[in-house]
Design an enzyme around this catalytic site. Structure first.
Site, short mmCIF file in Angstrom:
data_model
loop_
_atom_site.label_atom_id
_atom_site.label_comp_id
_atom_site.label_asym_id
_atom_site.label_seq_id
_atom_site.Cartn_x
_atom_site.Cartn_y
_atom_site.Cartn_z
N ASP A 1 0.87 -1.18 0.00
CA ASP A 1 0.00 0.00 0.00
C ASP A 1 0.91 1.23 0.00
OD1 ASP A 1 -2.28 1.71 0.59
OD2 ASP A 1 -1.53 1.76 2.66
N ASP B 1 -0.37 5.07 0.94
CA ASP B 1 -0.69 6.07 1.98
C ASP B 1 -0.72 5.42 3.35
OD1 ASP B 1 -1.09 8.41 0.30
OD2 ASP B 1 -2.76 7.25 -0.53
N GLY C 1 -10.28 9.94 -2.78
CA GLY C 1 -10.54 11.35 -2.52
C GLY C 1 -11.90 11.82 -3.02
N LYS C 2 -12.29 11.42 -4.21
CA LYS C 2 -13.58 11.87 -4.74
C LYS C 2 -14.72 11.27 -3.91
CE LYS C 2 -12.51 10.44 -9.02
NZ LYS C 2 -11.07 10.19 -8.88
N HIS D 1 -11.36 17.70 -6.94
CA HIS D 1 -10.35 16.66 -6.73
C HIS D 1 -9.13 16.88 -7.63
CE1 HIS D 1 -8.58 12.55 -6.80
NE2 HIS D 1 -8.75 12.74 -5.52
N THR E 1 -2.87 0.49 -4.40
CA THR E 1 -3.31 1.65 -3.62
C THR E 1 -4.58 2.26 -4.20
OG1 THR E 1 -2.68 3.87 -2.88
CG2 THR E 1 -1.77 3.15 -4.97
N THR E 2 -5.27 2.96 -3.31
CA THR E 2 -6.47 3.68 -3.70
C THR E 2 -6.13 5.03 -4.31
OG1 THR E 2 -7.73 2.61 -2.00
CG2 THR E 2 -8.46 4.77 -2.60
N ASN F 1 -0.11 10.77 -7.74
CA ASN F 1 0.36 10.96 -6.36
C ASN F 1 1.48 9.98 -6.03
OD1 ASN F 1 -1.79 12.71 -6.22
ND2 ASN F 1 -3.05 11.43 -4.89
C1 XBP Z 1 -5.63 5.89 0.68
C2 XBP Z 1 -6.74 6.78 0.41
C3 XBP Z 1 -6.58 7.77 -0.64
C4 XBP Z 1 -6.02 9.10 -0.31
C5 XBP Z 1 -6.49 10.11 -1.31
O1 XBP Z 1 -6.13 4.63 1.07
O2 XBP Z 1 -7.80 6.66 0.95
O3 XBP Z 1 -7.87 8.00 -1.08
O4 XBP Z 1 -6.47 9.51 0.98
O5 XBP Z 1 -6.17 9.78 -2.59
P1 XBP Z 1 -5.18 3.36 1.02
P2 XBP Z 1 -6.95 10.44 -3.83
O6 XBP Z 1 -3.91 3.73 1.72
O7 XBP Z 1 -5.94 2.33 1.82
O8 XBP Z 1 -4.99 2.98 -0.41
O9 XBP Z 1 -7.45 11.78 -3.40
O10 XBP Z 1 -5.93 10.51 -4.93
O11 XBP Z 1 -8.10 9.52 -4.20
MG MG Z 2 -3.07 3.00 3.55
#
Ligand code: XBP
Ligand code: MG
Length: 274
Positions: free
Chosen positions: A10, A12, A54-55, A83, A123-124, A129
């Site tokens: 992952d 974030d 994020g959206k 976004h 990752t989401t 990013n």
């Molecule tokens: C990470 C997230 C992401 C970021 C925002 O989750 O939830 O949505 O907060 O990214 P994970 P965007 O670590 O579980 O993948 O604004 O680019 O969607």
């Molecule tokens: Mg995470």
């Protein structure tokens, strides 16, 4: 049982602690650009993180906190525009190196790459990013930029459903062309745990991050407070189905290294551990 062939990370919270001082700040900057007086505080953002993406997070915020808000254009377009601004702010912040990798991440990636273990991301977050974070990370001179260490980067809107759905890990496995039992996954959150386990990634290591240390992560194979570094105090074992058999290996290693990941993999997939 297959040997360990790949690690799927992952981003974030796992590769870097980006949510509080990265994504949150970028959302607030985008709101200010749009003339909105919305301010996502540290505790509010912790609640909003339950919705990944994020959206999707902006949409959930409106539904929960501002149900009477009337957007100046169709809601989908409005959210997409906000976004886009958020992504611009976030990538700009990452390019300046404002958030570095978590301790031990570069060491473990390097050890894995040198040992021929394949690296992937699930990752989401938006792909730009990931690129911005990884290309700002300093690497030793003879290594390529960090982004190129990852053979597969599965990110963002490329799957029908974001975490906690398993889709993004399924995609990473498909692109690696590996079964789940040839991989270790590394996550930081309850949504990530559900996503990885849903894809059969039972050899799941969780390194808790600032927003996730109080979550119920016990379904993972091992939960620790970080990867640690040689010479620093070893990571604390917090939970996990393989905590007992792997804790001794971790103690000997002093940090999460490949011996620890191999022990975790062996435990999760039922080998005697060699
Ligand atoms: C990470 C997230 C992401 C970021 C925002 O989750 O939830 O949505 O907060 O990214 P994970 P965007 O670590 O579980 O993948 O604004 O680019 O969607
Ligand atoms: Mg995470």
């Amino acid at each position: 049982m297959p040997e360990l062939e790949a690690i799927i990370f992952d981003v974030d919270g796992t590769l870097a602690d980006t949510e509080r001082d990265g994504h949150r700040i970028a959302f607030n900057a985008a709101f200010a650009d749009a003339g909105l007086d919305w301010e996502w505080s540290v505790p509010l953002y912790g609640e909003l993180l339950q919705v990944t993406g994020g959206k999707e997070r902006i949409r959930a915020y409106l539904a929960e906190h501002l149900p009477d808000f009337s957007p100046p254009e169709p809601l989908d377009d409005f959210i997409r525009g906000l976004h886009r601004r958020k992504t611009a702010h976030y990538t700009q912040m990452m390019r300046t190196g404002s958030i570095g990798l978590r301790p031990g991440v570069l060491r473990l990636l390097r050890e894995a790459m040198d040992a021929g273990i394949r690296l992937a991301i699930a990752t989401t977050t938006t792909p730009e990013n990931v690129s911005a974070l990884l290309s700002a990370a300093p690497v030793p001179g003879h290594y390529p930029a960090l982004e190129h260490w990852f053979e597969v980067i599965a990110a963002g809107d490329v799957v029908p459903a974001k975490k906690p759905a398993a889709d993004i890990f399924h995609l990473a496995l498909t692109e690696l062309d590996l079964p789940a039992n040839a991989c270790v996954a590394v996550e930081d959150s309850d949504n990530g745990v559900r996503s990885a386990l849903g894809a059969g990634l039972d050899a799941l290591l969780v390194t808790v991050s600032s927003y996730t240390r109080d979550q119920d992560l016990a379904a993972a194979a091992l939960v620790v407070d970080g990867l640690g570094e040689p010479g620093s105090p070893p990571p604390k074992v917090l939970d996990g189905g393989c905590a007992d058999p792997v804790a001794g290996v971790l103690r000997d290693a002093g940090c999460v290294d490949l011996t620890v990941l191999r022990a975790l993999h062996a435990c999760a997939f039922g080998r005697s551990g060699d």
